[in-house]
Motif scaffolding. Structure first.
Motif, PDB file in Angstrom:
ATOM      1  N   ALA A 144       0.814  -1.215   0.000  1.00  0.00           N
ATOM      2  CA  ALA A 144       0.000   0.000   0.000  1.00  0.00           C
ATOM      3  C   ALA A 144       0.848   1.266   0.000  1.00  0.00           C
ATOM      4  O   ALA A 144       0.427   2.294  -0.524  1.00  0.00           O
ATOM      5  N   SER A 145       2.056   1.206   0.550  1.00  0.00           N
ATOM      6  CA  SER A 145       2.907   2.388   0.605  1.00  0.00           C
ATOM      7  C   SER A 145       4.028   2.364  -0.430  1.00  0.00           C
ATOM      8  O   SER A 145       4.953   3.171  -0.358  1.00  0.00           O
ATOM      9  N   VAL A 146       3.930   1.468  -1.400  1.00  0.00           N
ATOM     10  CA  VAL A 146       4.998   1.301  -2.388  1.00  0.00           C
ATOM     11  C   VAL A 146       5.298   2.590  -3.143  1.00  0.00           C
ATOM     12  O   VAL A 146       6.452   2.918  -3.399  1.00  0.00           O
ATOM     13  N   ARG A 147       4.298   3.353  -3.489  1.00  0.00           N
ATOM     14  CA  ARG A 147       4.513   4.606  -4.232  1.00  0.00           C
ATOM     15  C   ARG A 147       5.395   5.584  -3.448  1.00  0.00           C
ATOM     16  O   ARG A 147       6.315   6.172  -3.998  1.00  0.00           O
ATOM     17  N   GLU A 202       9.831   5.977  -4.765  1.00  0.00           N
ATOM     18  CA  GLU A 202      10.041   7.075  -5.712  1.00  0.00           C
ATOM     19  C   GLU A 202      11.492   7.189  -6.165  1.00  0.00           C
ATOM     20  O   GLU A 202      11.763   7.461  -7.326  1.00  0.00           O
ATOM     21  N   ASP A 203      12.434   6.994  -5.253  1.00  0.00           N
ATOM     22  CA  ASP A 203      13.850   7.114  -5.579  1.00  0.00           C
ATOM     23  C   ASP A 203      14.581   5.766  -5.547  1.00  0.00           C
ATOM     24  O   ASP A 203      15.800   5.710  -5.481  1.00  0.00           O
ATOM     25  N   PHE A 244       2.654  -9.415  -6.039  1.00  0.00           N
ATOM     26  CA  PHE A 244       2.574  -7.970  -5.807  1.00  0.00           C
ATOM     27  C   PHE A 244       3.042  -7.118  -6.983  1.00  0.00           C
ATOM     28  O   PHE A 244       2.941  -5.895  -6.934  1.00  0.00           O
ATOM     29  N   VAL A 245       3.530  -7.738  -8.034  1.00  0.00           N
ATOM     30  CA  VAL A 245       4.057  -6.996  -9.181  1.00  0.00           C
ATOM     31  C   VAL A 245       3.015  -6.058  -9.779  1.00  0.00           C
ATOM     32  O   VAL A 245       3.286  -4.880 -10.028  1.00  0.00           O
ATOM     33  N   GLU A 246       1.836  -6.553  -9.993  1.00  0.00           N
ATOM     34  CA  GLU A 246       0.778  -5.741 -10.598  1.00  0.00           C
ATOM     35  C   GLU A 246       0.412  -4.550  -9.710  1.00  0.00           C
ATOM     36  O   GLU A 246       0.173  -3.441 -10.192  1.00  0.00           O
ATOM     37  N   ALA A 247       0.395  -4.755  -8.406  1.00  0.00           N
ATOM     38  CA  ALA A 247       0.044  -3.690  -7.464  1.00  0.00           C
ATOM     39  C   ALA A 247       1.103  -2.586  -7.428  1.00  0.00           C
ATOM     40  O   ALA A 247       0.789  -1.441  -7.117  1.00  0.00           O
ATOM     41  N   ILE A 248       2.332  -2.907  -7.757  1.00  0.00           N
ATOM     42  CA  ILE A 248       3.400  -1.915  -7.765  1.00  0.00           C
ATOM     43  C   ILE A 248       3.166  -0.898  -8.872  1.00  0.00           C
ATOM     44  O   ILE A 248       3.366   0.291  -8.686  1.00  0.00           O
ATOM     45  N   SER A 282       3.451   1.231 -12.425  1.00  0.00           N
ATOM     46  CA  SER A 282       4.518   1.879 -13.178  1.00  0.00           C
ATOM     47  C   SER A 282       5.551   2.483 -12.234  1.00  0.00           C
ATOM     48  O   SER A 282       5.211   3.191 -11.294  1.00  0.00           O
ATOM     49  N   THR A 283       6.813   2.197 -12.506  1.00  0.00           N
ATOM     50  CA  THR A 283       7.901   2.708 -11.676  1.00  0.00           C
ATOM     51  C   THR A 283       9.180   2.761 -12.494  1.00  0.00           C
ATOM     52  O   THR A 283       9.335   2.011 -13.463  1.00  0.00           O
ATOM     53  N   TYR A 284      10.078   3.647 -12.124  1.00  0.00           N
ATOM     54  CA  TYR A 284      11.383   3.712 -12.771  1.00  0.00           C
ATOM     55  C   TYR A 284      12.337   2.658 -12.221  1.00  0.00           C
ATOM     56  O   TYR A 284      13.335   2.338 -12.844  1.00  0.00           O
ATOM     57  N   ALA A 285      12.024   2.126 -11.060  1.00  0.00           N
ATOM     58  CA  ALA A 285      12.863   1.099 -10.443  1.00  0.00           C
ATOM     59  C   ALA A 285      12.719  -0.219 -11.199  1.00  0.00           C
ATOM     60  O   ALA A 285      11.679  -0.499 -11.790  1.00  0.00           O
TER      61      ALA A 285
END
Length: 95
Positions: A40-43, A47-48, A58-62, A64-67
Motif C-alpha cells: 500500500a505504501s509502495v509509491r 520514488e527514488d 505484488f508486481v501488478e500492485a506496484i 509503473s515505476t522507474y525502479a
C-alpha cells in the motif's frame, strides 16, 4: 542507491527480503539503503528506488515505476537474491 522490498503487510516477507538483500550487498561489496514496505505504501517509498524486490503476487500492485522490479521466488535462497541484486546493479562480486 536504494532497494525496496515489498510484501502485503510490510513486516514478514519484505523483512526477510530486506535482511537477505543487505547480505547480498555485503557479499558484493556494495552499499545501498534497503527499505522494507507494504504494498500500500509502495509509491511513497519507491520514488527514488533503483530496485524493488518482491513476490510475483505484488508486481501488478506496484504499477509503473522507474525502479527495476525483480520477482524473488524463494525469499530464503541467498544465492537467488544475490544474483538478482548483482544483475540489477550491474556489479561484479568484490575479489
Amino acid at each position: 542507491m536504494k532497494i525496496v522490498t515489498i510484501c502485503g503487510a510490510g513486516i514478514g516477507a519484505s523483512g526477510i527480503l530486506k535482511v537477505n538483500a543487505e547480505k547480498a550487498l555485503t557479499a558484493l561489496g556494495l552499499s545501498a539503503e534497503v527499505v522494507a514496505a507494504d504494498v500500500a505504501s509502495v509509491r511513497a517509498v519507491s520514488e527514488d528506488a533503483n530496485v524493488i524486490l518482491t513476490s510475483q503476487e505484488f508486481v501488478e500492485a506496484i504499477g509503473s515505476t522507474y525502479a527495476e522490479v525483480i520477482v524473488i521466488r524463494n525469499h530464503f535462497d541467498q544465492s537467488e537474491i544475490t544474483a538478482a541484486v548483482e544483475k540489477a546493479l550491474g556489479e561484479s562480486p568484490a575479489p
